[in-house]
Design an enzyme around this catalytic site. Structure first.
Site, PDB file in Angstrom:
ATOM      1  N   TRP A 243       0.833  -1.206   0.000  1.00 25.33           N
ATOM      2  CA  TRP A 243       0.000   0.000   0.000  1.00 25.33           C
ATOM      3  C   TRP A 243       0.864   1.251   0.000  1.00 25.33           C
ATOM      4  O   TRP A 243       0.635   2.182  -0.785  1.00 25.33           O
ATOM      5  CB  TRP A 243      -0.922   0.025   1.224  1.00 25.33           C
ATOM      6  CG  TRP A 243      -1.787   1.256   1.270  1.00 25.33           C
ATOM      7  CD1 TRP A 243      -3.033   1.395   0.718  1.00 25.33           C
ATOM      8  CD2 TRP A 243      -1.461   2.528   1.860  1.00 25.33           C
ATOM      9  NE1 TRP A 243      -3.495   2.682   0.935  1.00 25.33           N
ATOM     10  CE2 TRP A 243      -2.559   3.387   1.629  1.00 25.33           C
ATOM     11  CE3 TRP A 243      -0.350   3.015   2.552  1.00 25.33           C
ATOM     12  CZ2 TRP A 243      -2.574   4.715   2.076  1.00 25.33           C
ATOM     13  CZ3 TRP A 243      -0.354   4.340   2.986  1.00 25.33           C
ATOM     14  CH2 TRP A 243      -1.458   5.173   2.759  1.00 25.33           C
ATOM     15  N   TYR A 247       1.050   4.102  -2.851  1.00 28.79           N
ATOM     16  CA  TYR A 247       0.648   5.476  -2.522  1.00 28.79           C
ATOM     17  C   TYR A 247       1.767   6.463  -2.834  1.00 28.79           C
ATOM     18  O   TYR A 247       1.521   7.566  -3.338  1.00 28.79           O
ATOM     19  CB  TYR A 247       0.258   5.563  -1.046  1.00 28.79           C
ATOM     20  CG  TYR A 247      -0.364   6.884  -0.653  1.00 28.79           C
ATOM     21  CD1 TYR A 247      -1.677   7.186  -1.000  1.00 28.79           C
ATOM     22  CD2 TYR A 247       0.362   7.828   0.069  1.00 28.79           C
ATOM     23  CE1 TYR A 247      -2.252   8.397  -0.642  1.00 28.79           C
ATOM     24  CE2 TYR A 247      -0.203   9.040   0.428  1.00 28.79           C
ATOM     25  CZ  TYR A 247      -1.510   9.319   0.080  1.00 28.79           C
ATOM     26  OH  TYR A 247      -2.075  10.519   0.429  1.00 28.79           O
ATOM     27  N   ASP A 263      -6.232  -0.474  -0.339  1.00 30.30           N
ATOM     28  CA  ASP A 263      -6.703   0.695   0.396  1.00 30.30           C
ATOM     29  C   ASP A 263      -8.058   0.414   1.038  1.00 30.30           C
ATOM     30  O   ASP A 263      -8.933  -0.226   0.434  1.00 30.30           O
ATOM     31  CB  ASP A 263      -6.815   1.889  -0.564  1.00 30.30           C
ATOM     32  CG  ASP A 263      -7.228   3.163   0.139  1.00 30.30           C
ATOM     33  OD1 ASP A 263      -6.363   3.787   0.782  1.00 30.30           O
ATOM     34  OD2 ASP A 263      -8.419   3.531   0.055  1.00 30.30           O
TER      35      ASP A 263
END
Length: 304
Positions: A243, A247, A263
């Protein structure tokens, strides 16, 4: 004069017009940044955005030739452009300031092409843009601080970090008074230092290791030519999982085709699907899956 995308028109040595292709959802962009704003570093007021910046004369994170100042942006009244004001201290690095501002507000995007690729998902908000950054190291630090905490808590931790170890802006401007800490400054911290402001021990160690690698020139956080390879390099670092790497690619590198499968909000939009099924479903939005992620964040009513 007709403004063309990817150019800046100088109004004065400290003011520029930064054009974009319409539509542009300025209110959504401002709302996103406001919820993550760090007091002293960023300020949203009177429909505009301003923040402090540290830019390098040689565009080299290891160089000590840093220039400090601020940038301010707001929509132009009668043009598809943003008005960029920079502090007098940044005149010598105006080109860099312009490039960072364009990346932060995703001014080089082609919304028509993106909307065509996303289809029905983008029809309600075709002007959504990808929130970028002005400094890849800062955005990477903020991504790590945001692991497993709320947006509000991530901003709070970032503010504590900045106010404890960031420098004071030599000439404060409005509500701007602090500079985000450099890799060199964070590299000198200890886990106990960061724990004292509420950062969990493993994340503290991750931040210090990251800062040391950047400060010593062993790691570059600038946008990777190969996004997948860049994310693989990030995942090899301590404390950075899938993640966080995704990101960082989406926000720090402005990579257009990263889908945040893991997410929390994205998983909520696909309640009956496994992660693998979500990945396969999202393939229809290539090569703009980062924008698909953004639209899904903004649309709580959407159903696959």
């Amino acid at each position: 004069m007709t403004l063309q995308p990817q150019l800046a028109e100088a109004v004065s040595p400290t003011r520029f017009l930064l054009p974009y292709l319409p539509p542009y959802d300025w209110s959504a962009q401002l709302h996103f940044l406001q919820h993550r704003a760090v007091a002293g570093v960023e300020e949203i007021a009177d429909g505009g955005y301003q923040r402090t910046v540290t830019l390098n004369l040689n565009n080299d994170v290891q160089s000590a030739q840093n220039v400090q100042g601020w940038i301010s942006l707001r929509p132009a009244a009668q043009a598809n452009a943003l008005i960029l004001d920079i502090s007098p201290s940044l005149v010598g690095v105006a080109d860099t300031a312009i490039a960072r501002a364009r990346r932060l507000f995703d001014l080089d995007a082609n919304p028509g092409l993106i909307s065509t690729s996303l289809g029905a998902l983008a029809q309600d908000r075709p002007g959504l843009r990808l929130p970028g950054c002005v400094d890849c190291f800062e955005q990477t630090v903020r991504a790590i601080l945001g692991q497993l905490v709320s947006v509000k808590m991530a901003a709070t931790l970032t503010q504590r970090l900045t106010h404890r170890w960031g420098e004071t802006l030599a000439q404060p401007h409005g509500g701007l008074s602090r500079l985000f800490p450099t890799p060199q400054q964070i590299a000198l911290l200890t886990v106990d230092d960061l724990r004292s402001i509420g950062v969990q021990a493993k994340r503290s160690a991750s931040l210090i290791a990251l800062a040391q690698a950047v400060a010593e020139g062993r790691l570059s956080l600038e946008p990777a030519e190969d996004t997948e390879a860049g994310m693989k390099t990030l995942r090899a670092l301590p404390g950075i999982g899938a993640w966080t790497a995704s990101y960082i690619a989406m926000r720090a590198w402005s990579a257009p085709d990263v889908f945040l499968t893991g997410d929390y909000l994205i998983k909520q939009r696909f309640p009956a699907m496994t992660p693998g099924q979500i990945v396969r479903y999202a393939q229809r939005w290539q090569p703009f899956r980062s924008y698909a992620t953004l639209h899904l964040w903004h649309n709580a009513q959407w159903l696959p």
